[in-house]
Design a protein around this motif. Sequence first.
Motif, short mmCIF file in Angstrom:
data_model
loop_
_atom_site.label_atom_id
_atom_site.label_comp_id
_atom_site.label_asym_id
_atom_site.label_seq_id
_atom_site.Cartn_x
_atom_site.Cartn_y
_atom_site.Cartn_z
N ILE A 38 109.40 16.21 23.19
CA ILE A 38 108.24 15.41 22.78
C ILE A 38 107.27 16.24 21.94
N ASP A 138 96.89 16.44 22.90
CA ASP A 138 98.29 16.00 22.98
C ASP A 138 98.83 16.11 24.40
N LYS A 141 98.04 11.19 28.51
CA LYS A 141 97.23 10.17 27.82
C LYS A 141 96.11 9.55 28.68
N ASP A 164 97.05 12.83 19.30
CA ASP A 164 98.42 12.34 19.06
C ASP A 164 98.74 11.13 19.94
N ASN A 165 99.71 10.37 19.51
CA ASN A 165 100.32 9.30 20.33
C ASN A 165 99.37 8.16 20.68
N ARG A 168 101.98 4.23 20.36
CA ARG A 168 103.00 3.92 21.37
C ARG A 168 103.74 2.62 21.07
N ARG A 181 98.99 5.03 30.46
CA ARG A 181 98.90 5.86 29.25
C ARG A 181 98.29 5.06 28.11
C1 DHB Z 1 105.06 11.71 25.14
C2 DHB Z 1 104.04 12.62 24.94
C3 DHB Z 1 103.78 13.10 23.69
O1 DHB Z 1 102.77 13.98 23.45
C4 DHB Z 1 104.54 12.69 22.59
O2 DHB Z 1 104.25 13.20 21.37
C5 DHB Z 1 105.57 11.79 22.78
C6 DHB Z 1 105.83 11.31 24.06
C7 DHB Z 1 105.33 11.17 26.49
O3 DHB Z 1 104.67 11.62 27.44
O4 DHB Z 1 106.21 10.32 26.61
#
Ligand code: DHB
Length: 220
Positions: A38, A138, A141, A164-165, A168, A181
């Motif tokens: 990840i 990062d 979440k 980041d992220n 989703r 998350r």
């Molecule tokens: C997840 C966490 C991340 O920081 C990422 O870039 C992608 C996936 C996860 O926890 O699934």
Amino acid sequence: MENKWSGVDRLFLNSLLTNDENLDYVLEANRAAGLPQIDVSPLQGKLLHLLAKVKGAKRILEIGTLGGYSTIWLGKALPADGKLYSLEAHPYFAEVARDNIARAGLQDKADVIIGNALDTLPSLLEQNRNIFDFIFLDADKPSYPDYLKWSIKLAAPGAIIIADNVVREGEVANPQSTDERVQGIQQFLQLIANEPRIDATAVQTVGSKGYDGFVLAYVK
Ligand code: DHB
Ligand code: SAH
Ligand code: MG
């Protein structure tokens, strides 16, 4: 669609990343060590690198090290007297990251701090109030709202925060989501909206890591 995104990522990778920027050895070491895959993508890593360079960042904070892939991209943007702190909860991940950081020659510039970030951030604040000019969020979440509050305390005026992220697969736009998350990201966005010290935008991304995105925030 996924294959097309990956194909375009490959094309960009082959045409835009030079051989001496190839950090595949880090990804290979992480895979061999059994870490979850990840990490940011190579092109996203280079984006972080270029943003830190454009900013002229001298003090970088990263929350969520994993095997240090993004850490190394960011660390390579630092000047000789620059410093990066990266916070990681899992001691084993941190150990893998330290090995990778040393292999990249960044052991004097990049420190991995082991522990739950919410426990290690207070001591970081004691020594480093208002000094970070680049912050990369990062880690877990659900804690993003807390990480934003800490970032505001730790950031120098004019700092950049990248989170980041935040997409989703588009779930972020589902107000009924029961995924904590996703809820963490939704609260993070709400907090930004109500925070007068932050100016922000968000970019949706596709590529080898699927459909996701990041927030880019500026601390006034
Ligand atoms: C997840 C966490 C991340 O920081 C990422 O870039 C992608 C996936 C996860 O926890 O699934
Ligand atoms: N930035 C990395 C990927 C980070 S993955 C890269 O792109 O290469 C998210 C990381 O956050 C994982 O290693 C996980 O162990 C760590 N993490 C999760 N919760 C955490 C917490 N509360 N404090 C510190 N690290 C945490
Ligand atoms: Mg991530």
